[in-house]
Design a protein around this motif. Structure first.
Motif, PDB file in Angstrom:
ATOM      1  N   GLY A  10      -6.192  -5.305  -7.715  1.00 43.01           N
ATOM      2  CA  GLY A  10      -6.732  -5.198  -6.269  1.00 43.01           C
ATOM      3  C   GLY A  10      -5.913  -6.629  -5.206  1.00 43.01           C
ATOM      4  N   GLY A  11      -5.262  -7.304  -7.001  1.00 41.89           N
ATOM      5  CA  GLY A  11      -3.761  -7.926  -6.431  1.00 41.89           C
ATOM      6  C   GLY A  11      -2.933  -7.895  -5.333  1.00 41.89           C
ATOM      7  N   VAL A  12      -1.688  -8.574  -5.245  1.00 42.31           N
ATOM      8  CA  VAL A  12      -0.588  -7.710  -4.861  1.00 42.31           C
ATOM      9  C   VAL A  12       0.136  -6.650  -4.995  1.00 42.31           C
ATOM     10  CG1 VAL A  12       1.221  -9.745  -5.635  1.00 42.31           C
ATOM     11  CG2 VAL A  12       0.914  -8.778  -3.209  1.00 42.31           C
ATOM     12  N   ILE A  13      -0.076  -6.920  -6.647  1.00 38.38           N
ATOM     13  CA  ILE A  13       1.068  -5.334  -6.775  1.00 38.38           C
ATOM     14  C   ILE A  13       0.212  -4.699  -7.316  1.00 38.38           C
ATOM     15  CG2 ILE A  13       1.826  -4.857  -9.706  1.00 38.38           C
ATOM     16  CD1 ILE A  13       2.974  -7.314  -8.420  1.00 38.38           C
ATOM     17  N   ALA A  32     -11.200  -2.346  -7.822  1.00 39.96           N
ATOM     18  CA  ALA A  32     -10.813  -3.373  -7.864  1.00 39.96           C
ATOM     19  C   ALA A  32     -12.072  -3.982  -8.058  1.00 39.96           C
ATOM     20  CB  ALA A  32      -9.919  -4.293  -7.891  1.00 39.96           C
ATOM     21  N   PRO A  33     -13.076  -5.776  -8.755  1.00 36.66           N
ATOM     22  CA  PRO A  33     -13.981  -6.262  -7.910  1.00 36.66           C
ATOM     23  C   PRO A  33     -14.246  -7.001  -6.293  1.00 36.66           C
ATOM     24  CG  PRO A  33     -12.748  -7.049  -9.960  1.00 36.66           C
ATOM     25  CD  PRO A  33     -11.996  -6.410  -9.853  1.00 36.66           C
ATOM     26  N   ALA A  34     -12.906  -7.222  -5.748  1.00 37.09           N
ATOM     27  CA  ALA A  34     -12.481  -8.038  -5.238  1.00 37.09           C
ATOM     28  C   ALA A  34     -11.632  -7.590  -4.400  1.00 37.09           C
ATOM     29  CB  ALA A  34     -13.513  -9.559  -4.944  1.00 37.09           C
ATOM     30  N   PRO A  35     -10.698  -6.332  -3.804  1.00 37.10           N
ATOM     31  CA  PRO A  35      -9.145  -5.688  -3.589  1.00 37.10           C
ATOM     32  C   PRO A  35      -9.227  -7.448  -2.480  1.00 37.10           C
ATOM     33  CG  PRO A  35     -10.660  -3.946  -3.695  1.00 37.10           C
ATOM     34  CD  PRO A  35     -12.597  -4.917  -3.514  1.00 37.10           C
ATOM     35  N   GLY A  36      -8.013  -7.716  -2.243  1.00 39.67           N
ATOM     36  CA  GLY A  36      -7.150  -8.594  -1.582  1.00 39.67           C
ATOM     37  C   GLY A  36      -7.543  -9.982  -1.950  1.00 39.67           C
ATOM     38  N   ARG A  37      -8.681  -9.768  -2.895  1.00 39.21           N
ATOM     39  CA  ARG A  37      -8.874 -11.396  -3.653  1.00 39.21           C
ATOM     40  C   ARG A  37      -8.710 -11.724  -5.269  1.00 39.21           C
ATOM     41  NH1 ARG A  37     -11.815 -15.305  -0.389  1.00 39.21           N
ATOM     42  NH2 ARG A  37     -11.623 -15.101   1.797  1.00 39.21           N
ATOM     43  N   ASP A  38      -8.644 -10.580  -5.706  1.00 37.03           N
ATOM     44  CA  ASP A  38      -8.031 -10.363  -7.041  1.00 37.03           C
ATOM     45  C   ASP A  38      -7.111 -11.193  -7.646  1.00 37.03           C
ATOM     46  OD1 ASP A  38     -10.380  -8.843  -7.341  1.00 37.03           O
ATOM     47  OD2 ASP A  38      -8.943  -7.119  -8.119  1.00 37.03           O
ATOM     48  N   GLY A  39      -7.685 -12.287  -8.553  1.00 38.25           N
ATOM     49  CA  GLY A  39      -5.889 -12.483  -9.501  1.00 38.25           C
ATOM     50  C   GLY A  39      -5.756 -13.829  -9.158  1.00 38.25           C
ATOM     51  N   ALA A  40      -4.071 -13.776  -9.506  1.00 38.78           N
ATOM     52  CA  ALA A  40      -3.217 -15.007  -9.087  1.00 38.78           C
ATOM     53  C   ALA A  40      -3.147 -15.284  -7.536  1.00 38.78           C
ATOM     54  CB  ALA A  40      -1.997 -14.976  -9.886  1.00 38.78           C
ATOM     55  N   ALA A  82       2.860  -0.589   9.723  1.00 38.29           N
ATOM     56  CA  ALA A  82       1.992  -0.302   9.241  1.00 38.29           C
ATOM     57  C   ALA A  82      -0.032  -0.808   9.162  1.00 38.29           C
ATOM     58  CB  ALA A  82       2.333   0.072   7.626  1.00 38.29           C
ATOM     59  N   ALA A  83       0.096  -2.225   9.122  1.00 36.36           N
ATOM     60  CA  ALA A  83      -0.838  -3.000   9.278  1.00 36.36           C
ATOM     61  C   ALA A  83      -0.950  -3.078  10.235  1.00 36.36           C
ATOM     62  CB  ALA A  83      -0.618  -4.688   7.870  1.00 36.36           C
ATOM     63  N   GLY A  84      -0.267  -3.268  11.561  1.00 37.66           N
ATOM     64  CA  GLY A  84      -0.385  -4.164  12.808  1.00 37.66           C
ATOM     65  C   GLY A  84      -0.653  -5.316  12.555  1.00 37.66           C
ATOM     66  N   GLU A  85      -0.576  -6.466  11.938  1.00 33.13           N
ATOM     67  CA  GLU A  85      -0.850  -8.226  11.863  1.00 33.13           C
ATOM     68  C   GLU A  85       0.672  -8.259  10.920  1.00 33.13           C
ATOM     69  OE1 GLU A  85      -3.527  -8.458   8.291  1.00 33.13           O
ATOM     70  OE2 GLU A  85      -4.722  -6.817  10.045  1.00 33.13           O
ATOM     71  N   PRO A  86       0.525  -9.653  11.696  1.00 30.44           N
ATOM     72  CA  PRO A  86       1.908 -10.839  10.678  1.00 30.44           C
ATOM     73  C   PRO A  86       1.309 -10.701   9.598  1.00 30.44           C
ATOM     74  CG  PRO A  86       0.406 -12.101  12.454  1.00 30.44           C
ATOM     75  CD  PRO A  86       0.146 -10.457  12.202  1.00 30.44           C
ATOM     76  N   ILE A  87       2.393 -11.146   9.083  1.00 32.73           N
ATOM     77  CA  ILE A  87       2.464 -11.744   7.192  1.00 32.73           C
ATOM     78  C   ILE A  87       2.945 -12.683   6.425  1.00 32.73           C
ATOM     79  CG2 ILE A  87       2.130  -9.447   6.162  1.00 32.73           C
ATOM     80  CD1 ILE A  87       5.140  -9.151   4.909  1.00 32.73           C
ATOM     81  N   GLY A  88       3.223 -13.762   8.118  1.00 34.09           N
ATOM     82  CA  GLY A  88       3.786 -14.819   7.889  1.00 34.09           C
ATOM     83  C   GLY A  88       5.208 -14.935   7.096  1.00 34.09           C
ATOM     84  N   LEU A 157      -0.316 -12.038   3.705  1.00 36.47           N
ATOM     85  CA  LEU A 157      -0.211 -10.679   3.380  1.00 36.47           C
ATOM     86  C   LEU A 157      -1.132  -9.978   2.325  1.00 36.47           C
ATOM     87  CD1 LEU A 157       2.228  -9.084   1.623  1.00 36.47           C
ATOM     88  CD2 LEU A 157       2.602 -10.951  -0.199  1.00 36.47           C
ATOM     89  N   LEU A 158      -1.441 -10.228   1.848  1.00 37.63           N
ATOM     90  CA  LEU A 158      -2.999  -9.773   1.107  1.00 37.63           C
ATOM     91  C   LEU A 158      -3.850  -8.813   2.045  1.00 37.63           C
ATOM     92  CD1 LEU A 158      -3.595 -11.852  -1.958  1.00 37.63           C
ATOM     93  CD2 LEU A 158      -3.035  -9.862  -2.016  1.00 37.63           C
ATOM     94  N   ALA A 159      -4.137  -9.341   3.213  1.00 38.87           N
ATOM     95  CA  ALA A 159      -5.125  -9.122   4.064  1.00 38.87           C
ATOM     96  C   ALA A 159      -4.489  -7.805   4.779  1.00 38.87           C
ATOM     97  CB  ALA A 159      -5.204  -9.875   5.300  1.00 38.87           C
ATOM     98  N   ALA A 160      -2.926  -7.532   4.920  1.00 38.86           N
ATOM     99  CA  ALA A 160      -2.616  -6.712   5.485  1.00 38.86           C
ATOM    100  C   ALA A 160      -2.186  -5.438   4.776  1.00 38.86           C
ATOM    101  CB  ALA A 160      -0.584  -7.634   6.211  1.00 38.86           C
ATOM    102  N   LEU A 161      -1.638  -5.675   2.969  1.00 36.62           N
ATOM    103  CA  LEU A 161      -1.839  -4.680   2.305  1.00 36.62           C
ATOM    104  C   LEU A 161      -3.004  -4.057   2.467  1.00 36.62           C
ATOM    105  CD1 LEU A 161       0.188  -6.034  -0.410  1.00 36.62           C
ATOM    106  CD2 LEU A 161       0.709  -4.074   1.149  1.00 36.62           C
ATOM    107  N   VAL A 162      -4.041  -4.682   3.010  1.00 33.48           N
ATOM    108  CA  VAL A 162      -5.082  -4.375   2.701  1.00 33.48           C
ATOM    109  C   VAL A 162      -5.134  -3.038   3.698  1.00 33.48           C
ATOM    110  CG1 VAL A 162      -8.359  -4.166   2.669  1.00 33.48           C
ATOM    111  CG2 VAL A 162      -7.002  -5.460   1.087  1.00 33.48           C
ATOM    112  N   ALA A 163      -5.362  -3.436   4.896  1.00 31.30           N
ATOM    113  CA  ALA A 163      -5.253  -2.561   6.490  1.00 31.30           C
ATOM    114  C   ALA A 163      -4.329  -1.573   6.221  1.00 31.30           C
ATOM    115  CB  ALA A 163      -4.903  -4.262   7.346  1.00 31.30           C
ATOM    116  N   ALA A 164      -2.892  -1.724   5.611  1.00 26.99           N
ATOM    117  CA  ALA A 164      -1.782  -0.802   6.231  1.00 26.99           C
ATOM    118  C   ALA A 164      -2.615   0.012   4.615  1.00 26.99           C
ATOM    119  CB  ALA A 164      -1.036  -1.128   5.269  1.00 26.99           C
ATOM    120  N   CYS A 165      -3.143  -0.246   3.917  1.00 29.49           N
ATOM    121  CA  CYS A 165      -3.734   1.023   2.517  1.00 29.49           C
ATOM    122  C   CYS A 165      -4.635   1.651   3.423  1.00 29.49           C
ATOM    123  CB  CYS A 165      -4.470   0.030   1.457  1.00 29.49           C
ATOM    124  SG  CYS A 165      -2.990  -0.280   0.306  1.00 29.49           S
ATOM    125  N   ARG A 166      -5.798   1.085   3.721  1.00 28.30           N
ATOM    126  CA  ARG A 166      -6.641   1.602   4.675  1.00 28.30           C
ATOM    127  C   ARG A 166      -6.357   3.068   6.180  1.00 28.30           C
ATOM    128  NH1 ARG A 166     -11.770  -0.697   3.005  1.00 28.30           N
ATOM    129  NH2 ARG A 166     -11.694  -2.226   2.108  1.00 28.30           N
TER     130      ARG A 166
END
Length: 373
Positions: A10-13, A32-40, A82-88, A157-166
């Motif tokens: 559940g990391g960026v990849i 994943a154990p914690a999608p969006g907060r996994d790994g590096a 897709a996510a409706g939120e900025p990624i900086g 970026l991670l938050a937006a990926l989770v939102a876009a996935c959902r």
């Protein structure tokens, strides 16, 4: 042909692969154990730096990084939509500076190498560097301007990926995969079993712990520890005050590399150590001290910021620092692992490659060269 795809990690990849595959019509689940907060990915600075990450003897990897950077503008725009939120996503550019004459000589050698690869990088005097970044120390010995090295807010970026996935219908299963057996079938540590058509292994440093794939050609992945710090303006600072930094600064300080990455809220990310210390993520006082001393030598104004976080993460590295992306020797199992320091930079490229593999489309020669075999 659309299929049921389970992505381990559940990391960026993993999240980028899930979003891209779902957009291609697949039924996707992230395990994943914690999608969006996994790994590096969570403990990162978000630099998109193909030029300043160019290392002697790694021209093939540099070509891969440049292709990854080329895909970022379109990826960022599509993801924010897709996510409706900025990624900086920030394209201001990077300045790399030298603390002393020896560091200046090292940067000159690096610049010559960058030019030999046809990369865009410009030698700058000390005064020119300070004109680009007024907060720099007046004692620096000049540096290199790299307009094409950018950054993104990794946590946004991670938050937006989770939102876009959902929004795309991706399902999430919280858990840790213990094994992959013939089928393919995922066996979780709590005993649950999942039966997708295809599996994508994007588990980062967790890959070696997954059993059942012996002899399938999985890459050798080791953890490389990195400390990182986050600082911000103290409470009560005037809302209209100019930020300390407005572009990424990298530096050499007595041969040690350090970087300072500004965020739009005025905070600064400082990193990162590179430590071969096994799989521990304990924050060590010596590493924090080293980062702060080197960063302050470059930008003295850091003294006025509040230290709000010190963390350590584990980068997944292969023996040659190059990721492995492709089908394994196990039926229905793809691997996308070993991105080391460049997971965020290579996420769009990796996601597109995995989508091509799942749809049985030919991949580019760059990706073909990364096959696990």
């Amino acid at each position: 042909m659309p299929s049921c795809v389970h992505i381990v990690g559940g990391g960026v990849i993993g999240l980028a692969c899930a979003w891209e595959s779902s957009r291609n019509g697949h039924e996707v689940t992230v395990v994943a154990p914690a999608p969006g907060r996994d790994g590096a990915s969570w403990v990162a600075a978000g630099m998109l730096a193909p030029v300043t990450e160019a290392q002697f003897g790694e021209s093939a990897l540099t070509a891969l990084l440049l292709e990854g950077a080329r895909r970022w503008p379109g990826f960022a725009a599509a993801l924010e939509d897709a996510a409706g939120e900025p990624i900086g996503y920030d394209t201001t550019g990077t300045v790399t500076v030298a603390r002393d004459a020896s560091d200046r000589a090292s940067l000159d050698d690096l610049l010559a190498y960058q030019h030999s690869l046809g990369l865009v990088a410009r030698r700058r005097s000390a005064s020119e560097c300070r004109a680009l970044v007024p907060a720099l120390s007046p004692t620096l010995r000049g540096g290199i301007e790299v307009p094409g090295d950018h950054q993104v807010d990794n946590r946004a970026l991670l938050a937006a990926l989770v939102a876009a996935c959902r929004r795309a219908g991706v399902a999430f299963v919280e858990g840790t995969v213990a094994a992959v057996v013939a089928g393919p079938e995922l066996v979780l540590t709590d005993g649950r079993r999942l039966r997708p058509d295809h599996v994508v292994l994007a588990a980062g440093t967790g890959l070696p712990a997954i059993t059942g794939l012996e002899g399938a050609g999985l890459p050798e992945v080791r953890p490389v520890k990195g400390h990182i710090l986050r600082l911000r303006p103290p409470p009560g600072r005037h809302a209209g005050a100019a930020p300390l930094l407005e572009r990424t600064v990298r530096g050499l300080v007595r041969g040690h590399s350090v970087y300072l990455v500004p965020r739009r809220d005025g905070s600064v990310v400082v990193g990162a150590t590179v430590e071969e210390r096994g799989d521990g993520t304990t924050v060590l006082a010596g590493a924090v001290h080293e980062l702060l001393c080197d960063a302050r030598a470059i930008v003295p104004g850091l003294d006025e910021l509040e230290l709000v976080e010190a963390a350590a993460g584990l980068r997944p590295a292969t023996p040659d620092n190059t990721p492995r992306i492709g089908w394994t020797g196990a039926d229905g199992v793809v691997v996308a692992a070993g991105h080391f320091r460049n997971g965020i930079l290579l996420a769009p490229l990796t996601a597109a490659a995995v989508a091509d593999l799942l749809d049985l489309r030919p991949v580019t020669p760059l990706i073909e060269a990364l096959a696990p075999a």
